[in-house]
Design a protein around this motif. Structure first.
Motif, PDB file in Angstrom:
ATOM      1  N   ILE A   1       0.832  -1.202   0.000  1.00 62.13           N
ATOM      2  CA  ILE A   1       0.000   0.000   0.000  1.00 62.13           C
ATOM      3  C   ILE A   1       0.868   1.254   0.000  1.00 62.13           C
ATOM      4  O   ILE A   1       0.647   2.191  -0.778  1.00 62.13           O
ATOM      5  N   LEU A   2       1.879   1.274   0.855  1.00 65.55           N
ATOM      6  CA  LEU A   2       2.769   2.435   0.932  1.00 65.55           C
ATOM      7  C   LEU A   2       3.559   2.607  -0.368  1.00 65.55           C
ATOM      8  O   LEU A   2       3.815   3.734  -0.804  1.00 65.55           O
ATOM      9  N   SER A   3       3.952   1.498  -0.977  1.00 65.12           N
ATOM     10  CA  SER A   3       4.713   1.564  -2.228  1.00 65.12           C
ATOM     11  C   SER A   3       3.866   2.128  -3.363  1.00 65.12           C
ATOM     12  O   SER A   3       4.321   2.971  -4.129  1.00 65.12           O
ATOM     13  N   VAL A   4       2.625   1.663  -3.452  1.00 65.30           N
ATOM     14  CA  VAL A   4       1.732   2.179  -4.492  1.00 65.30           C
ATOM     15  C   VAL A   4       1.419   3.650  -4.242  1.00 65.30           C
ATOM     16  O   VAL A   4       1.285   4.441  -5.177  1.00 65.30           O
ATOM     17  N   GLY A   5       1.359   4.034  -2.971  1.00 67.63           N
ATOM     18  CA  GLY A   5       1.103   5.432  -2.626  1.00 67.63           C
ATOM     19  C   GLY A   5       2.230   6.362  -3.012  1.00 67.63           C
ATOM     20  O   GLY A   5       2.057   7.580  -3.010  1.00 67.63           O
ATOM     21  N   ASN A   6       3.397   5.794  -3.348  1.00 64.58           N
ATOM     22  CA  ASN A   6       4.542   6.611  -3.766  1.00 64.58           C
ATOM     23  C   ASN A   6       4.897   6.391  -5.231  1.00 64.58           C
ATOM     24  O   ASN A   6       6.024   6.670  -5.646  1.00 64.58           O
ATOM     25  N   ILE A   7       3.934   5.887  -6.005  1.00 65.07           N
ATOM     26  CA  ILE A   7       4.184   5.583  -7.410  1.00 65.07           C
ATOM     27  C   ILE A   7       4.699   6.814  -8.170  1.00 65.07           C
ATOM     28  O   ILE A   7       5.656   6.743  -8.946  1.00 65.07           O
ATOM     29  N   MET A   8       4.071   7.956  -7.947  1.00 61.73           N
ATOM     30  CA  MET A   8       4.437   9.164  -8.684  1.00 61.73           C
ATOM     31  C   MET A   8       5.642   9.881  -8.083  1.00 61.73           C
ATOM     32  O   MET A   8       6.198  10.780  -8.703  1.00 61.73           O
ATOM     33  N   ALA A   9       6.029   9.486  -6.882  1.00 58.46           N
ATOM     34  CA  ALA A   9       7.136  10.157  -6.205  1.00 58.46           C
ATOM     35  C   ALA A   9       8.440   9.407  -6.441  1.00 58.46           C
ATOM     36  O   ALA A   9       9.133   9.007  -5.505  1.00 58.46           O
ATOM     37  N   LEU A  10       8.761   9.203  -7.696  1.00 58.07           N
ATOM     38  CA  LEU A  10       9.988   8.486  -8.048  1.00 58.07           C
ATOM     39  C   LEU A  10      11.202   9.299  -7.633  1.00 58.07           C
ATOM     40  O   LEU A  10      11.233  10.511  -7.789  1.00 58.07           O
ATOM     41  N   GLY A  11      12.214   8.603  -7.085  1.00 57.94           N
ATOM     42  CA  GLY A  11      13.396   9.283  -6.567  1.00 57.94           C
ATOM     43  C   GLY A  11      14.080  10.191  -7.574  1.00 57.94           C
ATOM     44  O   GLY A  11      14.268   9.831  -8.736  1.00 57.94           O
ATOM     45  N   PHE A  12      14.482  11.374  -7.122  1.00 62.96           N
ATOM     46  CA  PHE A  12      15.094  12.363  -8.000  1.00 62.96           C
ATOM     47  C   PHE A  12      16.597  12.158  -8.159  1.00 62.96           C
ATOM     48  O   PHE A  12      17.129  12.165  -9.272  1.00 62.96           O
ATOM     49  N   GLU A  13      17.303  11.944  -7.043  1.00 59.81           N
ATOM     50  CA  GLU A  13      18.765  11.969  -7.059  1.00 59.81           C
ATOM     51  C   GLU A  13      19.363  10.964  -8.039  1.00 59.81           C
ATOM     52  O   GLU A  13      20.160  11.323  -8.909  1.00 59.81           O
ATOM     53  N   LYS A  14      18.992   9.716  -7.889  1.00 65.10           N
ATOM     54  CA  LYS A  14      19.593   8.667  -8.710  1.00 65.10           C
ATOM     55  C   LYS A  14      19.253   8.859 -10.186  1.00 65.10           C
ATOM     56  O   LYS A  14      20.117   8.716 -11.065  1.00 65.10           O
ATOM     57  N   MET A  15      18.001   9.198 -10.467  1.00 58.69           N
ATOM     58  CA  MET A  15      17.591   9.392 -11.852  1.00 58.69           C
ATOM     59  C   MET A  15      18.345  10.564 -12.483  1.00 58.69           C
ATOM     60  O   MET A  15      18.813  10.480 -13.622  1.00 58.69           O
ATOM     61  N   TYR A  16      18.479  11.645 -11.745  1.00 58.77           N
ATOM     62  CA  TYR A  16      19.164  12.827 -12.272  1.00 58.77           C
ATOM     63  C   TYR A  16      20.642  12.538 -12.534  1.00 58.77           C
ATOM     64  O   TYR A  16      21.206  12.982 -13.540  1.00 58.77           O
ATOM     65  N   LEU A  17      21.268  11.784 -11.632  1.00 55.30           N
ATOM     66  CA  LEU A  17      22.688  11.473 -11.784  1.00 55.30           C
ATOM     67  C   LEU A  17      22.939  10.499 -12.941  1.00 55.30           C
ATOM     68  O   LEU A  17      24.009  10.526 -13.558  1.00 55.30           O
ATOM     69  N   MET A  18      21.968   9.647 -13.232  1.00 56.73           N
ATOM     70  CA  MET A  18      22.134   8.667 -14.304  1.00 56.73           C
ATOM     71  C   MET A  18      21.765   9.213 -15.683  1.00 56.73           C
ATOM     72  O   MET A  18      22.023   8.570 -16.692  1.00 56.73           O
ATOM     73  N   GLN A  19      21.167  10.384 -15.708  1.00 55.66           N
ATOM     74  CA  GLN A  19      20.730  10.941 -16.980  1.00 55.66           C
ATOM     75  C   GLN A  19      21.896  11.385 -17.849  1.00 55.66           C
ATOM     76  O   GLN A  19      22.918  11.847 -17.359  1.00 55.66           O
ATOM     77  N   ASN A  20      21.725  11.237 -19.159  1.00 55.51           N
ATOM     78  CA  ASN A  20      22.632  11.814 -20.149  1.00 55.51           C
ATOM     79  C   ASN A  20      21.809  12.082 -21.406  1.00 55.51           C
ATOM     80  O   ASN A  20      20.661  11.620 -21.511  1.00 55.51           O
ATOM     81  N   PRO A  21      22.348  12.858 -22.354  1.00 55.34           N
ATOM     82  CA  PRO A  21      21.546  13.214 -23.541  1.00 55.34           C
ATOM     83  C   PRO A  21      21.010  12.019 -24.320  1.00 55.34           C
ATOM     84  O   PRO A  21      19.969  12.124 -24.981  1.00 55.34           O
ATOM     85  N   LEU A  22      21.676  10.862 -24.244  1.00 58.19           N
ATOM     86  CA  LEU A  22      21.244   9.699 -25.010  1.00 58.19           C
ATOM     87  C   LEU A  22      20.031   9.007 -24.397  1.00 58.19           C
ATOM     88  O   LEU A  22      19.154   8.518 -25.109  1.00 58.19           O
ATOM     89  N   ASN A  23      19.972   8.935 -23.054  1.00 59.52           N
ATOM     90  CA  ASN A  23      18.862   8.218 -22.416  1.00 59.52           C
ATOM     91  C   ASN A  23      17.735   9.145 -21.965  1.00 59.52           C
ATOM     92  O   ASN A  23      16.767   8.701 -21.354  1.00 59.52           O
ATOM     93  N   LEU A  24      17.842  10.433 -22.257  1.00 58.91           N
ATOM     94  CA  LEU A  24      16.856  11.408 -21.794  1.00 58.91           C
ATOM     95  C   LEU A  24      15.424  11.083 -22.216  1.00 58.91           C
ATOM     96  O   LEU A  24      14.491  11.332 -21.444  1.00 58.91           O
TER      97      LEU A  24
END
Length: 284
Positions: free
Chosen positions: A207-230
């Protein structure tokens, strides 16, 4: 209870009043409450943005992918560890699977970049030795989501399994004795004693996990981003940071954040209602 209650009041409840910023055209001099009202202007700007559909799609796909993979694996790990009879081996496995949880996000992403580097990464070096061509894993839109999800599962499964191990420790021993008397096999014992024993904890975590579906973590995603995978890595959180915060458009960032929170709240209520109907476990 004073310190935890004070923490939630100061850092969680009081800031909720500032969500009014989403309906105002924020001015630094006039402040949040002195800034002029603009109604739903910033919500409309977000909904009409050409990137809106892509942001929602990327956020939901990665979130549900993470939930589908990350929810059952800690349960399987806990059930497997519960069957281990060697105490030393059990503690060793627990320590090895639990340790990655303490690795910071920055270090984790740095490790991924080093291991998956097209030229010097150990994965590509092994592949080259076997006759395969180098692969830019983090630049491949088809592989990015899988790398993100499974690296996250590797880092958190040991920590999550502790909750289920604690639930298994609380199962009535007489149930195991009754199963043994009835001639139940190990698999039947897991199916009829262990799984029902951890089901209340599993439902709450789901229940708690589904309640955070839209609140995907920012830090890891931002650090892994590059122009190719954007095209597959740009999610709501990273978009808000780039457009709302870096450009000092605080009202827009607040509006998108409030939209996220409302969607999460609706999902939480729906999943909790379903859980209450199909089982005796729910958050309220």
């Amino acid at each position: 209870m004073i310190l935890p209650v004070a923490y939630f009041i100061i850092f969680k409840y009081i800031p909720m009043f500032n969500a009014v910023l989403a309906f105002k055209d924020y001015n630094v001099i006039e402040g949040i409450w002195g800034s002029p009202w603009v109604g739903t202007k910033y919500f409309e700007l977000f909904f009409e943005n050409p990137a809106f559909a892509t942001l929602i799609k990327n956020t939901l796909i990665i979130s549900f992918y993470s939930l589908a993979v990350g929810f059952p694996i800690p349960i399987l790990l806990a059930l497997a560890l519960n069957e281990v009879r060697s105490r030393r081996f059990k503690k060793t496995v627990q320590m090895i699977t639990y340790a990655p949880y303490f690795i910071s996000t920055v270090v984790m992403v740095s490790m991924l970049m080093l291991f998956l580097s097209p030229r010097l990464g150990i994965i590509n070096l092994i592949g080259n030795a076997l006759g395969f061509d180098s692969v830019n894993f983090l630049g491949d839109t088809g592989m990015f989501r899988t790398i993100y999800v499974f690296s996250d599962v590797w880092q958190s499964m040991g920590y999550s399994a502790v909750i289920y191990l604690a639930a298994l420790a609380g199962v009535d021993p007489s149930l195991y004795e009754a199963a043994k008397v009835d001639g139940a096999s190990r698999f039947q014992k897991i199916l009829n004693v262990d799984i029902p024993g951890i089901m209340p904890a599993a439902v709450i975590i789901l229940i708690l996990s589904v309640g955070n579906i839209m609140a995907l973590g920012f830090e890891k995603m931002y650090l892994m981003q590059n122009p190719l995978n954007l095209p597959v890595s740009e999610i709501i959180a990273t978009y808000v940071y780039k457009v709302g915060l870096l450009n000092a458009n605080y009202s827009f960032a607040t509006a998108v954040g409030l939209f996220n929170s409302v969607i999460n709240l609706v999902l939480l209520i729906v999943v909790n209602s379903i859980a209450k109907r199909v089982s005796t476990t729910s958050l309220w």
